[in-house]
Design a protein around this motif. Sequence first.
Motif, PDB file in Angstrom:
ATOM      1  N   UNK A  88       0.817  -1.216   0.000  1.00  0.00           N
ATOM      2  CA  UNK A  88       0.000   0.000   0.000  1.00  0.00           C
ATOM      3  C   UNK A  88       0.852   1.268   0.000  1.00  0.00           C
ATOM      4  N   UNK A  89       2.057   1.198   0.542  1.00  0.00           N
ATOM      5  CA  UNK A  89       2.957   2.354   0.483  1.00  0.00           C
ATOM      6  C   UNK A  89       3.328   2.682  -0.956  1.00  0.00           C
ATOM      7  N   UNK A  90       3.611   1.660  -1.718  1.00  0.00           N
ATOM      8  CA  UNK A  90       3.932   1.850  -3.146  1.00  0.00           C
ATOM      9  C   UNK A  90       2.711   2.366  -3.899  1.00  0.00           C
ATOM     10  N   UNK A  91       1.533   1.865  -3.540  1.00  0.00           N
ATOM     11  CA  UNK A  91       0.303   2.345  -4.179  1.00  0.00           C
ATOM     12  C   UNK A  91       0.063   3.820  -3.836  1.00  0.00           C
ATOM     13  N   UNK A  92       0.320   4.200  -2.588  1.00  0.00           N
ATOM     14  CA  UNK A  92       0.178   5.608  -2.198  1.00  0.00           C
ATOM     15  C   UNK A  92       1.107   6.484  -3.041  1.00  0.00           C
ATOM     16  N   UNK A  93       2.333   6.025  -3.256  1.00  0.00           N
ATOM     17  CA  UNK A  93       3.273   6.787  -4.088  1.00  0.00           C
ATOM     18  C   UNK A  93       2.733   6.957  -5.507  1.00  0.00           C
ATOM     19  N   UNK A  94       2.082   5.922  -6.028  1.00  0.00           N
ATOM     20  CA  UNK A  94       1.463   6.019  -7.351  1.00  0.00           C
ATOM     21  C   UNK A  94       0.383   7.091  -7.349  1.00  0.00           C
ATOM     22  N   UNK A  95      -0.468   7.083  -6.310  1.00  0.00           N
ATOM     23  CA  UNK A  95      -1.525   8.093  -6.212  1.00  0.00           C
ATOM     24  C   UNK A  95      -0.926   9.501  -6.188  1.00  0.00           C
ATOM     25  N   UNK A  96       0.131   9.690  -5.412  1.00  0.00           N
ATOM     26  CA  UNK A  96       0.771  11.016  -5.342  1.00  0.00           C
ATOM     27  C   UNK A  96       1.250  11.433  -6.728  1.00  0.00           C
ATOM     28  N   UNK A  97       1.932  10.525  -7.431  1.00  0.00           N
ATOM     29  CA  UNK A  97       2.459  10.829  -8.759  1.00  0.00           C
ATOM     30  C   UNK A  97       1.373  11.119  -9.779  1.00  0.00           C
ATOM     31  N   UNK A  98       0.259  10.359  -9.681  1.00  0.00           N
ATOM     32  CA  UNK A  98      -0.841  10.540 -10.631  1.00  0.00           C
ATOM     33  C   UNK A  98      -1.436  11.946 -10.571  1.00  0.00           C
ATOM     34  N   UNK A  99      -1.340  12.589  -9.428  1.00  0.00           N
ATOM     35  CA  UNK A  99      -1.967  13.902  -9.240  1.00  0.00           C
ATOM     36  C   UNK A  99      -0.963  15.033  -9.110  1.00  0.00           C
ATOM     37  N   UNK A 100       0.300  14.754  -9.324  1.00  0.00           N
ATOM     38  CA  UNK A 100       1.356  15.741  -9.096  1.00  0.00           C
ATOM     39  C   UNK A 100       1.170  17.033  -9.891  1.00  0.00           C
ATOM     40  N   UNK A 101       0.646  16.939 -11.097  1.00  0.00           N
ATOM     41  CA  UNK A 101       0.528  18.119 -11.955  1.00  0.00           C
ATOM     42  C   UNK A 101      -0.735  18.939 -11.678  1.00  0.00           C
ATOM     43  N   UNK A 102      -1.604  18.464 -10.784  1.00  0.00           N
ATOM     44  CA  UNK A 102      -2.866  19.168 -10.539  1.00  0.00           C
ATOM     45  C   UNK A 102      -2.693  20.302  -9.531  1.00  0.00           C
ATOM     46  N   UNK A 103      -3.385  21.393  -9.781  1.00  0.00           N
ATOM     47  CA  UNK A 103      -3.388  22.520  -8.840  1.00  0.00           C
ATOM     48  C   UNK A 103      -4.262  22.165  -7.643  1.00  0.00           C
ATOM     49  N   UNK A 104      -4.213  23.001  -6.623  1.00  0.00           N
ATOM     50  CA  UNK A 104      -5.040  22.796  -5.430  1.00  0.00           C
ATOM     51  C   UNK A 104      -6.518  22.715  -5.806  1.00  0.00           C
ATOM     52  N   UNK A 105      -6.980  23.636  -6.628  1.00  0.00           N
ATOM     53  CA  UNK A 105      -8.405  23.635  -6.988  1.00  0.00           C
ATOM     54  C   UNK A 105      -8.765  22.420  -7.836  1.00  0.00           C
ATOM     55  N   UNK A 106      -7.853  21.975  -8.705  1.00  0.00           N
ATOM     56  CA  UNK A 106      -8.106  20.777  -9.506  1.00  0.00           C
ATOM     57  C   UNK A 106      -8.166  19.529  -8.627  1.00  0.00           C
TER      58      UNK A 106
END
Length: 170
Positions: A88-106
């Motif tokens: 699940x730690x590796x999956x969490x890292x994937x989630x972080x990366x998937x959204x890295x380019x999004x702004x706060x409002x996005x």
Amino acid sequence: MAVPQTKAELLKAIEVQFAKLMRELEKVPDDKYREPTLDGHAKGTTMSVGDLVAYLIGWGELVVKWIDRDRRGEPVDFPETGYKWNELGRLAQKFYGDSQALSASELVARLRRSKETLEAMIESRDDHALYGQPWYGKWSLGRMIQFNTSSPYANASGRLRKWKKAQGLG
């Protein structure tokens, strides 16, 4: 808040905890969203508020995927294709990366969409479908949804309150 046992209780728990989370997120300045100053999911790590929101998005969207695949009679890879429950730690890292380019409002808009999609899925089912039989192992569908919505929303709200206090954002 008690563990939901009915459709109405599940919807209420999601509504209440999501509202608390939104109140906390509204007070986070956009320029603080990507600072890795929040205690991470793993002991001794840090993450950003954006990562925390990405984590919530990731799990919410994953539950939608599980339900869609199950509804179509397709096999569901729990927790996610290519990941085991002990990763699940590796999956969490994937989630972080998937959204890295999004702004706060996005990020917030995507989190809201995920929650609304799950609410619609809940609305389309009755108490028996949600709580009347095991859906994954010993867990009902309603419980699996709760594990990945209202419970983590409550946890995230508490983490954000603590972080804001430490950051002087009161």
